[in-house]
Design an enzyme around this catalytic site. Structure first.
Site, PDB file in Angstrom:
ATOM      1  N   ASP A  34       0.790  -1.227  -0.028  1.00 51.02           N
ATOM      2  CA  ASP A  34      -0.107   0.166   0.236  1.00 51.02           C
ATOM      3  C   ASP A  34       1.117   1.357   0.300  1.00 51.02           C
ATOM      4  O   ASP A  34       1.679   1.249   0.903  1.00 51.02           O
ATOM      5  CB  ASP A  34      -0.826  -0.054   1.266  1.00 51.02           C
ATOM      6  CG  ASP A  34      -1.695   1.128   1.573  1.00 51.02           C
ATOM      7  OD1 ASP A  34      -1.583   2.117   0.685  1.00 51.02           O
ATOM      8  OD2 ASP A  34      -2.346   1.200   2.453  1.00 51.02           O
ATOM      9  N   TYR A  64       0.777   0.476  15.115  1.00 50.49           N
ATOM     10  CA  TYR A  64      -0.091   0.305  13.752  1.00 50.49           C
ATOM     11  C   TYR A  64       0.177   0.994  12.618  1.00 50.49           C
ATOM     12  O   TYR A  64       0.673   2.072  12.464  1.00 50.49           O
ATOM     13  CB  TYR A  64      -1.564   0.799  14.373  1.00 50.49           C
ATOM     14  CG  TYR A  64      -2.442   0.959  13.093  1.00 50.49           C
ATOM     15  CD1 TYR A  64      -3.373  -0.331  12.646  1.00 50.49           C
ATOM     16  CD2 TYR A  64      -2.876   2.120  12.299  1.00 50.49           C
ATOM     17  CE1 TYR A  64      -4.199  -0.412  11.636  1.00 50.49           C
ATOM     18  CE2 TYR A  64      -3.469   2.029  11.226  1.00 50.49           C
ATOM     19  CZ  TYR A  64      -4.171   0.908  10.829  1.00 50.49           C
ATOM     20  OH  TYR A  64      -5.033   0.924   9.585  1.00 50.49           O
ATOM     21  N   LYS A 108      -3.382  -2.967   8.207  1.00 49.85           N
ATOM     22  CA  LYS A 108      -3.662  -4.411   8.226  1.00 49.85           C
ATOM     23  C   LYS A 108      -2.570  -5.132   7.363  1.00 49.85           C
ATOM     24  O   LYS A 108      -2.252  -4.247   6.432  1.00 49.85           O
ATOM     25  CB  LYS A 108      -4.991  -4.684   8.100  1.00 49.85           C
ATOM     26  CG  LYS A 108      -5.823  -5.800   8.871  1.00 49.85           C
ATOM     27  CD  LYS A 108      -5.397  -5.855  10.392  1.00 49.85           C
ATOM     28  CE  LYS A 108      -5.843  -6.844  11.334  1.00 49.85           C
ATOM     29  NZ  LYS A 108      -5.442  -6.780  12.393  1.00 49.85           N
TER      30      LYS A 108
END
Ligand code: F6R
Ligand code: MG
Ligand code: MG
Length: 366
Positions: free
Chosen positions: A11, A230, A233
């Site tokens: 990403d 974080y 995902k």
């Protein structure tokens, strides 16, 4: 001919939130691979699933080849430059390290690779999922490779009679690769006992016991183990060889009709059903639902055919409707219980601080 299929995905920025990459970003990645892949790779295909861009490459350099991983990394760096120029959201999100260090493993991008002697005809499936993690493939792989309810070939085809060997990784172990090998059919209860825990135990690869050949390879990256916080995902990719000694294409697709609940969805912190979608799909409801795309190819002397879009068929329309209903059903209970992941899996650090503050305010009544 001995060839390697490498799928490397990241990403590196998207339009309008964590939705999809821009056309210019995709073009930059493709142009880079065309230009710098000359003489290095045989063939390639670039696609996206939600906000993740995947580069599928066929070549003869084997698994973990530095020059192949560098090509993908540099293509993502080129795509990131476009993402920054366009002001895309999360530009360079998955490029967690400043400089390439020989292998994209542990640097943010996800990778799955297969090396084998090409059969005279070599069909395979490339899966890419968004808004979920590698454990999302546990159930479909168990059912496609162990269960005659989904794989009729386990009963009907002598070439699958001996079953398959699963290599399963404990992805919570960060000192190295902690793996176990278990054999179907005799170990299926043990395989199930591990694979029920999608966040800890993940299928890494599957081999045929009839011919020893590799059948499947899954990306096992857990970003929060790399970054320590974080960053999104893990949005896993997977390669599966099909037909002959392996399950038929339709047998591998079959378990995706369940739309099983997986981890991910909004902020990587919820439970949602996995929706099979067509290639280059985007993301919508509650930053989801979690999606999976499947492109079917043949490869011959290293040359890839064009893809067949495996979930682009009227059959899957009713499955998508069912999955939408399942997504709405679990979202109706918001943050409560099974709708959200346990504390250890929440992908945002803010909750840790919140819990610490609240903890100090608790009193113990005499
Ligand atoms: C989940 C995902 C999104 C984001 C959410 C908030 O994997 O990518 O659900 O977590 O849109 O994004 P940030 O934290 O970037 O504002
Ligand atoms: Mg994103
Ligand atoms: Mg993603």
């Amino acid at each position: 001919m001995r060839i390697t299929l490498s799928i490397i995905k990241a990403d590196i920025g998207s339009v309008g939130g964590h939705i999809k990459p821009s056309e210019d970003l995709l073009k930059a990645v493709k142009d880079f691979v065309v230009e710098k892949g000359k003489g290095l790779i045989k063939s390639f295909y670039v696609s996206h699933t939600g906000d993740d861009v995947a580069i599928l490459m066929s070549h003869t350099h084997g698994v973990g080849a530095e020059e192949i991983h560098r090509l993908a990394w540099d293509a993502f760096v080129a795509g990131t430059a476009v993402a920054k120029r366009q002001g895309l959201y999360g530009a360079g999100q998955d490029l967690l390290k400043d400089a390439f260090s020989g292998n994209v493993r542990g640097m943010g991008p996800a990778v799955a690779e297969l090396e084998f002697d090409e059969r005279p005809n070599e069909p395979f499936l490339f899966f890419a999922a968004d808004k979920t993690d590698p454990g999302a493939y546990n159930l479909p792989l168990y059912l496609a490779f162990c269960d005659p309810m989904y794989n009729a070939g386990l009963m009907l085809s002598p070439s699958m009679a001996e079953g398959f060997e699963f290599t399963i990784m404990d992805v919570s172990y960060t000192e190295g690769d902690r793996v176990i090998k278990l054999r179907a059919p005799e170990d299926i209860y043990d395989i199930a006992a591990l694979l029920r825990d999608n966040q800890r135990f993940v299928v890494e690869s599957i081999h045929s016991r009839n011919n020893g050949e590799i059948a499947a390879s899954v990306s096992t990256t857990r970003l929060h183990n790399i970054a320590g916080k974080y960053t999104g995902k893990d949005d896993p990719v997977m390669l599966v060889r099909v037909q002959g000694a392996f399950p038929a294409t339709g047998e591998v697709l079959s378990p995706f009709s369940i739309g099983h609940y997986v981890a991910g969805f909004m902020r990587g912190s919820h439970t949602g059903p996995l929706m099979p979608v067509v290639k280059n799909s985007s993301i919508s409801f509650f930053d989801g639902p979690p999606v999976v795309a499947c492109l079917a190819f043949c490869v011959h002397e290293g040359e890839l055919t064009e893809p067949a879009d495996a979930f682009d068929h009227p059959y899957w329309d009713s499955i998508r409707n069912k999955v939408s209903d399942k997504a709405t059903a679990i979202r109706e209970q918001g943050f409560s219980g099974a709708a959200m992941l346990p504390y250890s899996e929440l992908e945002y650090g803010g909750i840790v601080e919140k819990m610490k503050t609240l903890d100090r305010k608790f009193t113990v009544r005499e």
